[in-house]
Write an enzyme that holds these catalytic residues in place. Sequence first.
Site, PDB file in Angstrom:
ATOM      1  N   LYS A  13      38.976  39.220  42.962  1.00  0.00           N
ATOM      2  CA  LYS A  13      39.614  39.720  41.739  1.00  0.00           C
ATOM      3  C   LYS A  13      40.261  41.081  41.981  1.00  0.00           C
ATOM      4  CE  LYS A  13      36.866  37.769  37.955  1.00  0.00           C
ATOM      5  NZ  LYS A  13      36.063  38.145  36.787  1.00  0.00           N
ATOM      6  N   ASP A  69      37.149  38.944  31.643  1.00  0.00           N
ATOM      7  CA  ASP A  69      36.376  37.720  31.728  1.00  0.00           C
ATOM      8  C   ASP A  69      37.390  36.601  31.817  1.00  0.00           C
ATOM      9  OD1 ASP A  69      34.038  36.265  32.002  1.00  0.00           O
ATOM     10  OD2 ASP A  69      33.890  35.847  29.869  1.00  0.00           O
ATOM     11  N   SER A  70      37.141  35.693  32.703  1.00  0.00           N
ATOM     12  CA  SER A  70      38.066  34.604  32.956  1.00  0.00           C
ATOM     13  C   SER A  70      37.295  33.310  33.034  1.00  0.00           C
ATOM     14  CB  SER A  70      38.783  34.799  34.299  1.00  0.00           C
ATOM     15  OG  SER A  70      39.480  36.000  34.327  1.00  0.00           O
ATOM     16  N   PHE A 148      39.867  31.128  45.076  1.00  0.00           N
ATOM     17  CA  PHE A 148      38.420  31.076  44.852  1.00  0.00           C
ATOM     18  C   PHE A 148      38.149  30.337  43.551  1.00  0.00           C
ATOM     19  CE2 PHE A 148      40.063  34.850  42.889  1.00  0.00           C
ATOM     20  CZ  PHE A 148      39.332  35.055  41.734  1.00  0.00           C
ATOM     21  N   GLY A 149      36.882  30.117  43.264  1.00  0.00           N
ATOM     22  CA  GLY A 149      36.516  29.457  42.009  1.00  0.00           C
ATOM     23  C   GLY A 149      37.023  28.028  41.958  1.00  0.00           C
ATOM     24  N   LYS A 171      50.501  32.532  43.860  1.00  0.00           N
ATOM     25  CA  LYS A 171      49.526  32.459  42.773  1.00  0.00           C
ATOM     26  C   LYS A 171      49.629  33.686  41.874  1.00  0.00           C
ATOM     27  CE  LYS A 171      44.625  32.373  41.695  1.00  0.00           C
ATOM     28  NZ  LYS A 171      43.263  32.532  42.189  1.00  0.00           N
TER      29      LYS A 171
END
Length: 189
Positions: A13, A69-70, A148-149, A171
């Site tokens: 992040k 927050d995502s 990621f994620g 991205k």
Amino acid sequence: MLELVFATNNAHKLEEVQAIIGNKFVIRSLADIDCHDDIPETGVTFEENAQQKTDYLVNKYGLYCFGDDSGLEVDALGGEPGVYSARYSGSRDMETNIDLLLEKLGDNTNRTARFRTVISLYFNEQQHFFEGTIEGDIIRERRGVKGFGYDPIFIPKGYTQTFAEMSAEEKNAISHRAIAVGKLADFLK
């Protein structure tokens, strides 16, 4: 140059945000200010969790700061995993979280989803919020190794690659975080 503390220790992040903002501001992490606390995220909305982070830093350190927050919202799952995206399976292991999401979706033909980011900024004794959203679809199998994620299973609307197949530059030009950070940067100008 203005310094802001980003309420994260997530290196991915931090890299994304710094790449989006560029050299206009100095972004410091929690580690940079020697904060190793586990900041609570007990809200039921992205806004509440983002604000909890900034409130915590303001109360403890009195610094200009922002938190985010995502999460991923999948329509066929009623918006799950949402604010629980990072710990959807009960753990923070993203492979397990992706497995659970794909299992719950099964053969459902409705694969529409969105990534959402909400940023809470504490600046000049005021709270401000910035939101970014990108619509897309969940694919049935992981593709790509970048990001990621949930990036390996999310294809943004109008694209053929998952976030995990895109370069960081590609991205960061379209992501939910890029949209929210862009709004933050515009506000700070």
